[in-house]
Write an enzyme that holds these catalytic residues in place. Sequence first.
Site, mmCIF file in Angstrom:
data_model
loop_
_atom_site.group_PDB
_atom_site.id
_atom_site.type_symbol
_atom_site.label_atom_id
_atom_site.label_comp_id
_atom_site.label_asym_id
_atom_site.label_seq_id
_atom_site.Cartn_x
_atom_site.Cartn_y
_atom_site.Cartn_z
ATOM 1 N N CYS A 138 0.774 -1.244 0.000
ATOM 2 C CA CYS A 138 0.000 0.000 0.000
ATOM 3 C C CYS A 138 0.810 1.302 0.000
ATOM 4 O O CYS A 138 0.386 2.245 -0.652
ATOM 5 C CB CYS A 138 -1.083 -0.027 1.058
ATOM 6 S SG CYS A 138 -0.466 -0.358 2.671
ATOM 7 N N ARG A 163 15.627 2.196 0.735
ATOM 8 C CA ARG A 163 15.495 0.904 0.037
ATOM 9 C C ARG A 163 14.999 -0.172 1.004
ATOM 10 O O ARG A 163 15.509 -1.291 1.039
ATOM 11 C CB ARG A 163 16.797 0.501 -0.648
ATOM 12 C CG ARG A 163 16.540 -0.509 -1.800
ATOM 13 C CD ARG A 163 17.824 -1.056 -2.407
ATOM 14 N NE ARG A 163 18.687 -0.043 -2.918
ATOM 15 C CZ ARG A 163 19.998 -0.001 -2.664
ATOM 16 N NH1 ARG A 163 20.587 -0.913 -1.906
ATOM 17 N NH2 ARG A 163 20.730 0.975 -3.168
ATOM 18 N N SER A 164 14.024 0.199 1.844
ATOM 19 C CA SER A 164 13.488 -0.809 2.764
ATOM 20 C C SER A 164 12.652 -1.798 1.973
ATOM 21 O O SER A 164 12.189 -1.506 0.865
ATOM 22 C CB SER A 164 12.634 -0.145 3.840
ATOM 23 O OG SER A 164 11.434 0.359 3.305
ATOM 24 N N ASP A 173 20.376 3.893 -0.745
ATOM 25 C CA ASP A 173 20.281 3.588 0.682
ATOM 26 C C ASP A 173 21.580 4.003 1.350
ATOM 27 O O ASP A 173 22.437 4.641 0.728
ATOM 28 C CB ASP A 173 19.820 2.151 0.958
ATOM 29 C CG ASP A 173 20.945 1.148 0.953
ATOM 30 O OD1 ASP A 173 22.059 1.502 0.487
ATOM 31 O OD2 ASP A 173 20.741 0.022 1.414
ATOM 32 N N ILE A 174 21.701 3.634 2.609
ATOM 33 C CA ILE A 174 22.850 4.115 3.375
ATOM 34 C C ILE A 174 24.176 3.587 2.802
ATOM 35 O O ILE A 174 25.212 4.213 2.946
ATOM 36 C CB ILE A 174 22.648 3.746 4.862
ATOM 37 C CG1 ILE A 174 23.515 4.582 5.772
ATOM 38 C CG2 ILE A 174 22.788 2.276 5.132
ATOM 39 C CD1 ILE A 174 22.702 5.436 6.698
HETATM 40 P P1 NAD Z 1 13.560 1.481 7.321
HETATM 41 O O1 NAD Z 1 14.346 1.879 8.522
HETATM 42 O O2 NAD Z 1 13.195 0.075 7.106
HETATM 43 O O3 NAD Z 1 14.365 1.946 6.004
HETATM 44 C C1 NAD Z 1 15.041 3.154 5.921
HETATM 45 C C2 NAD Z 1 15.791 3.240 4.590
HETATM 46 O O4 NAD Z 1 16.409 4.516 4.495
HETATM 47 C C3 NAD Z 1 16.873 2.197 4.418
HETATM 48 O O5 NAD Z 1 16.897 1.754 3.084
HETATM 49 C C4 NAD Z 1 18.151 2.985 4.733
HETATM 50 O O6 NAD Z 1 19.305 2.470 4.106
HETATM 51 C C5 NAD Z 1 17.788 4.325 4.163
HETATM 52 N N1 NAD Z 1 18.570 5.390 4.763
HETATM 53 C C6 NAD Z 1 18.707 5.670 6.082
HETATM 54 N N2 NAD Z 1 19.531 6.727 6.219
HETATM 55 C C7 NAD Z 1 19.913 7.099 4.997
HETATM 56 C C8 NAD Z 1 20.773 8.093 4.488
HETATM 57 N N3 NAD Z 1 21.398 8.961 5.302
HETATM 58 N N4 NAD Z 1 20.947 8.186 3.153
HETATM 59 C C9 NAD Z 1 20.323 7.346 2.328
HETATM 60 N N5 NAD Z 1 19.508 6.377 2.739
HETATM 61 C C10 NAD Z 1 19.320 6.251 4.054
HETATM 62 O O7 NAD Z 1 12.266 2.422 7.321
HETATM 63 P P2 NAD Z 1 10.865 2.307 6.503
HETATM 64 O O8 NAD Z 1 9.985 1.286 7.097
HETATM 65 O O9 NAD Z 1 11.126 2.263 5.041
HETATM 66 O O10 NAD Z 1 10.242 3.727 6.881
HETATM 67 C C11 NAD Z 1 10.909 4.903 6.487
HETATM 68 C C12 NAD Z 1 10.073 6.122 6.886
HETATM 69 O O11 NAD Z 1 8.865 6.112 6.146
HETATM 70 C C13 NAD Z 1 9.677 6.159 8.349
HETATM 71 O O12 NAD Z 1 9.727 7.488 8.794
HETATM 72 C C14 NAD Z 1 8.248 5.655 8.345
HETATM 73 O O13 NAD Z 1 7.489 6.158 9.416
HETATM 74 C C15 NAD Z 1 7.759 6.185 7.021
HETATM 75 N N6 NAD Z 1 6.664 5.404 6.416
HETATM 76 C C16 NAD Z 1 5.599 6.121 5.960
HETATM 77 C C17 NAD Z 1 4.544 5.459 5.382
HETATM 78 C C18 NAD Z 1 3.401 6.282 4.867
HETATM 79 O O14 NAD Z 1 2.457 5.754 4.337
HETATM 80 N N7 NAD Z 1 3.450 7.568 4.993
HETATM 81 C C19 NAD Z 1 4.546 4.078 5.277
HETATM 82 C C20 NAD Z 1 5.662 3.363 5.718
HETATM 83 C C21 NAD Z 1 6.727 4.055 6.277
#
Ligand code: NAD
Length: 306
Positions: A142, A177-178, A200-201
């Site tokens: 979603c 890239r989660s 990603d990181i």
């Molecule tokens: P996660 O921690 O699983 O993934 C984070 C990603 O960001 C990883 O790929 C990581 O390598 C990358 N990252 C982190 N620091 C970085 C940097 N400095 N440079 C480049 N890449 C970097 O988190 P997630 O589950 O994907 O969630 C991410 C955010 O999205 C959270 O804030 C979450 O609340 C939000 N989210 C929002 C929705 C929505 O519908 N609005 C849905 C899911 C998640």
Amino acid sequence: MPCKVILSKEISSTFREELKATIKSRGIKPKLVGFLANEDPAAVKYAESTSKTCEETGVTFELRKCDKEQLEDQIVEANEDDSIHGIMIYYPVFGDRQDQYLQNVVSASKDVEGLCHKYIYNMYHNKRYLDEKQTKKCIIPCTPLAIVKVLEYVGVYNSVLPYGDRLHGRVITIINRSEIVGRPLAALLANDGGKVYSVDINNIQEFHRGTGLKLKKHEVRDTNLKIEEILPFSDVVVTGVPTPSYKVPTDLLRDGVVAINFSAFKNFNDNIKEKASIYVPAVGKVTIAMLERNLLRLYDYHNYQS
Ligand code: NAD
């Protein structure tokens, strides 16, 4: 300032109205159960907005709070309960691979988040239907789906082009890239014809279907590129870095970029409006609308089978 700021409420409103009208005219009562097994304030907030939107649109939403050790049994019970049409879990629960296991405990016939193996596999393989006759569209995760809808709404998808190729020529950077959002989103956008840089990181990968979209589904290659090298050429930047300190450097962005943030934190500086043509600060409401859309689809598929 010429930048247009578009809120997720505006983007989701057509979907919410459509859902509401469909549910009312058909006199149905789809039921969604959300499992909350953590104390994460972001998850609690997400559950509250899901509940509110469901109420507005006519979906019965029940939040079940439980201990994480009991969650698996509770999911199995909900899988077997015919009065429940959709199940979602507020992640993270264990915050490791066990969460992936839980995603697959949810029955595919109730998986509104689209995170079980079958749906994820179909998405990565650009398989768009569940059946040979192409009557049942696949369920798409979603949040990535919500971002696709945002890109359609703001006109990044070119509707003059055939369905499936509408991002041909677009360069899109996704900073995240989660497995839940960033990687599936990169695959979806590349399958639709975009050239996608997935950051990603650790590194930057390129997802694409080749010159002239000669490939049927996307392929991925590792690059040695740095973010400074790709941002100036990106038509769209989508970011989801879950830290308050992370900011996309505005000076590196293309003039007229489409900037979309899905992180719970603001990943763009306030001066983004001096550079972007369109800025979407959050997508949460569109995600909930997509959850409900998936719920309705599963409701219909279930009725088909019975
Ligand atoms: P996660 O921690 O699983 O993934 C984070 C990603 O960001 C990883 O790929 C990581 O390598 C990358 N990252 C982190 N620091 C970085 C940097 N400095 N440079 C480049 N890449 C970097 O988190 P997630 O589950 O994907 O969630 C991410 C955010 O999205 C959270 O804030 C979450 O609340 C939000 N989210 C929002 C929705 C929505 O519908 N609005 C849905 C899911 C998640």
